[in-house]
Design an enzyme around this catalytic site. Structure first.
Site, PDB file in Angstrom:
ATOM      1  N   GLU A   1       0.874  -1.161   0.049  1.00  0.00           N
ATOM      2  CA  GLU A   1       0.065   0.050   0.174  1.00  0.00           C
ATOM      3  C   GLU A   1       0.744   1.341  -0.077  1.00  0.00           C
ATOM      4  O   GLU A   1       0.500   2.225  -0.481  1.00  0.00           O
ATOM      5  CB  GLU A   1      -1.006   0.100   1.033  1.00  0.00           C
ATOM      6  CG  GLU A   1      -1.776  -1.092   1.133  1.00  0.00           C
ATOM      7  CD  GLU A   1      -3.252  -0.972   0.371  1.00  0.00           C
ATOM      8  OE1 GLU A   1      -3.257   0.163  -0.490  1.00  0.00           O
ATOM      9  OE2 GLU A   1      -3.811  -1.986   0.193  1.00  0.00           O
TER      10      GLU A   1
ATOM     11  N   ASP B   1      -6.925   6.870  -5.066  1.00  0.00           N
ATOM     12  CA  ASP B   1      -6.354   5.598  -5.411  1.00  0.00           C
ATOM     13  C   ASP B   1      -6.673   5.422  -7.001  1.00  0.00           C
ATOM     14  O   ASP B   1      -7.264   6.462  -7.805  1.00  0.00           O
ATOM     15  CB  ASP B   1      -6.863   4.698  -4.774  1.00  0.00           C
ATOM     16  CG  ASP B   1      -8.379   3.904  -5.004  1.00  0.00           C
ATOM     17  OD1 ASP B   1      -8.949   4.657  -5.578  1.00  0.00           O
ATOM     18  OD2 ASP B   1      -8.728   2.964  -4.472  1.00  0.00           O
TER      19      ASP B   1
END
Length: 149
Positions: A20, A29
């Protein structure tokens, strides 16, 4: 000094944090979801900020939570490597997707290797194959298979 083997939690925390990455300011994202810290998305708004300590606490709380939910969905014993791989996977795709997956069906049917080998199928976000997901899934698959004896 005696080295103790890592638990599934330590393995999963390392994996999730590595995949991540961390950002202390909210960002979108690859599919446009506001995200902060180590891929945290719940109630995040663009402009939000967090400290590293807050990010580390969120990461630990989330990984523990996903690990417990994975345990609740799986009816067969898991090695620490399988637990870590599936926790990382569920953290990324969500429990709803984990629970309806062929991966979970195979796992609960006792096909542990077949379940691990389902991981590389999950490399698309909104229909787009993402290189980061390809790498993540192959790493999760390798970790998962390493726990099968």
């Amino acid at each position: 000094m005696i080295k103790r083997p890592k638990t599934w939690l330590a393995i999963a925390l390392t994996a999730v944090a590595g995949f991540e990455g961390v950002r202390t300011t909210a960002y979108e994202d690859p599919v446009g979801i506001p995200t902060i810290c180590f891929g945290y998305t719940h109630d995040v708004k663009m402009g939000d900020t967090a400290t590293m300590e807050e990010c580390e606490t969120l990461l630990t709380d989330e990984v523990v939570g996903f690990g417990l939910q994975v345990n609740n969905s799986v009816v067969v014993p898991l090695s620490k490597q399988e637990q870590a791989a599936y926790t990382s996977f569920a953290y990324n795709v969500g429990m709803a997707n984990f629970n309806k997956s062929t991966l979970l069906r195979k796992l609960n049917d006792g096909d542990r290797a077949g379940a691990c080998n389902e991981l590389p199928r999950w490399v698309y976000a909104k229909g787009v194959k993402l290189p980061g997901l390809v790498n993540r899934r192959e790493s999760e698959r390798s970790l998962c298979l390493s726990g099968i004896k």
